[in-house]
Design an enzyme around this catalytic site. Structure first.
Site, PDB file in Angstrom:
ATOM      1  N   GLY A 110       1.135  -1.290  -0.038  1.00 61.72           N
ATOM      2  CA  GLY A 110      -0.038  -0.090   0.047  1.00 61.72           C
ATOM      3  C   GLY A 110       0.673   1.384   0.114  1.00 61.72           C
ATOM      4  N   GLY A 111       1.975   1.308   0.200  1.00 59.72           N
ATOM      5  CA  GLY A 111       3.382   2.444  -0.115  1.00 59.72           C
ATOM      6  C   GLY A 111       2.397   3.249  -0.981  1.00 59.72           C
ATOM      7  N   ASP A 161      -9.106 -10.516  -9.582  1.00 63.59           N
ATOM      8  CA  ASP A 161      -8.193 -10.568 -10.627  1.00 63.59           C
ATOM      9  C   ASP A 161      -7.836  -9.421 -11.169  1.00 63.59           C
ATOM     10  OD1 ASP A 161      -6.286 -11.269 -12.277  1.00 63.59           O
ATOM     11  OD2 ASP A 161      -7.421 -13.092 -13.447  1.00 63.59           O
ATOM     12  N   GLY A 162      -7.243  -8.343 -11.604  1.00 60.39           N
ATOM     13  CA  GLY A 162      -6.490  -6.946 -12.087  1.00 60.39           C
ATOM     14  C   GLY A 162      -6.717  -7.139 -13.443  1.00 60.39           C
ATOM     15  N   ASP A 179       1.411  -1.211 -10.192  1.00 59.20           N
ATOM     16  CA  ASP A 179       2.315  -1.598  -9.856  1.00 59.20           C
ATOM     17  C   ASP A 179       2.546  -3.297  -9.613  1.00 59.20           C
ATOM     18  OD1 ASP A 179       5.169  -1.509  -8.711  1.00 59.20           O
ATOM     19  OD2 ASP A 179       3.767  -0.968  -6.798  1.00 59.20           O
ATOM     20  N   CYS A 232       9.462  -3.440 -10.223  1.00 61.90           N
ATOM     21  CA  CYS A 232      10.615  -3.594  -9.746  1.00 61.90           C
ATOM     22  C   CYS A 232      12.030  -4.597  -9.649  1.00 61.90           C
ATOM     23  CB  CYS A 232      10.291  -3.478  -7.542  1.00 61.90           C
ATOM     24  SG  CYS A 232      10.293  -5.251  -7.487  1.00 61.90           S
TER      25      CYS A 232
HETATM   26  N1  SAM Z   1       1.910  -1.388  -5.035  1.00 55.80           N
HETATM   27  C1  SAM Z   1       2.114  -1.986  -3.781  1.00 55.80           C
HETATM   28  C2  SAM Z   1       2.427  -1.201  -2.925  1.00 55.80           C
HETATM   29  O1  SAM Z   1       3.738   0.616  -3.350  1.00 55.80           O
HETATM   30  O2  SAM Z   1       3.254  -1.422  -1.983  1.00 55.80           O
HETATM   31  C3  SAM Z   1       3.163  -3.451  -4.414  1.00 55.80           C
HETATM   32  C4  SAM Z   1       2.628  -4.047  -4.915  1.00 55.80           C
HETATM   33  S1  SAM Z   1       3.149  -5.951  -5.626  1.00 55.80           S
HETATM   34  C5  SAM Z   1       4.809  -4.770  -6.393  1.00 55.80           C
HETATM   35  C6  SAM Z   1       1.919  -6.503  -6.239  1.00 55.80           C
HETATM   36  C7  SAM Z   1       1.489  -6.619  -5.850  1.00 55.80           C
HETATM   37  O3  SAM Z   1       0.563  -7.598  -6.733  1.00 55.80           O
HETATM   38  C8  SAM Z   1       1.295  -8.450  -4.808  1.00 55.80           C
HETATM   39  O4  SAM Z   1       0.754  -8.004  -3.316  1.00 55.80           O
HETATM   40  C9  SAM Z   1       0.444  -9.297  -5.672  1.00 55.80           C
HETATM   41  O5  SAM Z   1      -0.139 -10.030  -4.660  1.00 55.80           O
HETATM   42  C10 SAM Z   1      -0.858  -8.089  -6.373  1.00 55.80           C
HETATM   43  N2  SAM Z   1      -1.607  -9.727  -7.384  1.00 55.80           N
HETATM   44  C11 SAM Z   1      -0.651 -10.032  -8.337  1.00 55.80           C
HETATM   45  N3  SAM Z   1      -0.985 -10.507  -9.073  1.00 55.80           N
HETATM   46  C12 SAM Z   1      -2.797  -9.829  -9.549  1.00 55.80           C
HETATM   47  C13 SAM Z   1      -3.726  -9.429  -9.965  1.00 55.80           C
HETATM   48  N4  SAM Z   1      -4.127 -10.569 -11.127  1.00 55.80           N
HETATM   49  N5  SAM Z   1      -4.883  -9.017  -9.613  1.00 55.80           N
HETATM   50  C14 SAM Z   1      -4.605  -8.309  -8.534  1.00 55.80           C
HETATM   51  N6  SAM Z   1      -3.157  -8.186  -7.506  1.00 55.80           N
HETATM   52  C15 SAM Z   1      -2.274  -9.270  -7.855  1.00 55.80           C
END
Ligand code: SAM
Length: 312
Positions: A110-111, A161-162, A179, A232
């Site tokens: 969540g940052g 699912d995004g 992200d 990242c």
């Molecule tokens: N934006 C966050 C932050 O700044 O704290 C970090 C996000 S992290 C790089 C990616 C996130 O996407 C993970 O928490 C993962 O569980 C989630 N994720 C993976 N596949 C996804 C999907 N199909 N739909 C939504 N979220 C997903």
């Protein structure tokens, strides 16, 4: 057919083929402790008596070595969030203004959600979506700990699912952040067990998911709105190649250089570091599509990002 090299040796060979001689310095900097900043919580700034004078990045101070964790203010909210400076800059590159409808497609922990929410001072709505239930719980806590109740009423946490979101709400949001889940080589290098089971297929399979998320975000963005793709990772398969495929297959958008971004003076050869001294520039390096912060150049990251605007 010969199988692709895997494990630690395969990992080194693969990244060395992507980055050439630069891989050695990238690898060394990825193993160094991460540079982090304390990003002051904008919702409680008036409650804070003083802020460290360190103006490293607007609203941020370098994390002191003896930092004991965020403090609670009178209102019960936490005073600062610890982040990689590259993440702060990338999230700020997505234009979000008061009144906007915003979607954070992959939000936990969540940052970056906090940065987006802080732009919706008086009005506007934010949907923070996270597929993993465990990580969604962390996201909910972060929102509760950092954002006042009145503003939280305009924030919704979802667990979809995004990659399917754009089908449900096409042409809806003024700004969308993707992200994306990625290889995260900094984390991989710190985990020998994960590194042992590494293979190039990992990045390839992530690239498919990332492409689906990017397409979904594009669909969900309103005409004239912005969407920003970030990872990242330093794996070009997950960065420029995802964007290249998107550019080839879709139309109706433009890639934008974020306003006010101070680009590092990158050389014409992308495999050489932009500056001889890695602390010389706060700016990211320009890539074929988008920009990247690399730790051997600026001391933080890695963070790749590409900003798009959907045609009106
Ligand atoms: N934006 C966050 C932050 O700044 O704290 C970090 C996000 S992290 C790089 C990616 C996130 O996407 C993970 O928490 C993962 O569980 C989630 N994720 C993976 N596949 C996804 C999907 N199909 N739909 C939504 N979220 C997903």
């Amino acid at each position: 057919m010969a199988s692709k090299p895997s494990g630690m040796a395969g990992f080194d060979a693969y990244y060395s083929s992507l980055w050439g001689e630069r891989w050695e310095s990238l690898r060394r900097f990825l193993l160094e402790p991460e540079i982090q900043v304390l990003r002051w919580n904008r919702w409680v700034l008036s409650e804070l008596d003083s802020l460290p004078a360190d103006d490293f990045l607007k609203g941020c101070a370098r994390r002191p070595s003896d930092f004991a964790g965020p403090g609670r203010t009178h209102s019960g909210l936490l005073d600062c969030y610890v982040m990689d400076p590259a993440s702060v800059i990338a999230a700020r590159c997505l234009p979000v203004k008061d009144g906007d409808l915003v979607l954070d497609l992959c939000a936990a922990p969540g940052g970056k959600t906090l940065i987006l929410a802080e732009n919706l001072v008086q009005s506007g709505e934010l949907v923070a979506n996270e597929l993993s239930p465990e990580r969604r719980g962390r996201l909910q806590k972060v929102i509760q700990n950092y954002i006042p109740r009145e503003a939280r009423e305009r924030i919704w946490v979802r667990g979809q699912d995004g990659s399917r979101w754009g089908l449900k709400q096409p042409n809806h949001y003024d700004a969308v952040l993707i992200d994306a889940p990625c290889s995260g080589e900094r984390h991989l290098l710190e985990n020998p067990t994960e590194l042992d089971s590494w293979s190039p297929k990992r990045g390839e399979s992530l690239a498919h998911r990332q492409y689906a998320l990017l397409c979904s975000a594009f669909m969900a963005t309103a005409p004239g709105g912005y969407f920003l793709y970030s990872t990242c990772s330093i794996n070009t398969v997950e960065n420029e190649a995802v964007v290249r495929k998107f550019v080839k297959k879709k139309f109706g958008f433009q890639i934008q250089t974020p306003l006010g971004l101070n680009l590092a003076a990158a050389g014409s050869d992308p495999t050489t570091p932009a500056g001889s001294d890695h602390t010389t520039s706060l700016g990211p390096e320009q890539r074929e599509f988008g920009q990247i912060f690399l730790p051997d150049q600026c001391g933080f990251g890695p963070l790749y990002f590409c900003l798009f605007q959907k045609k009106a």
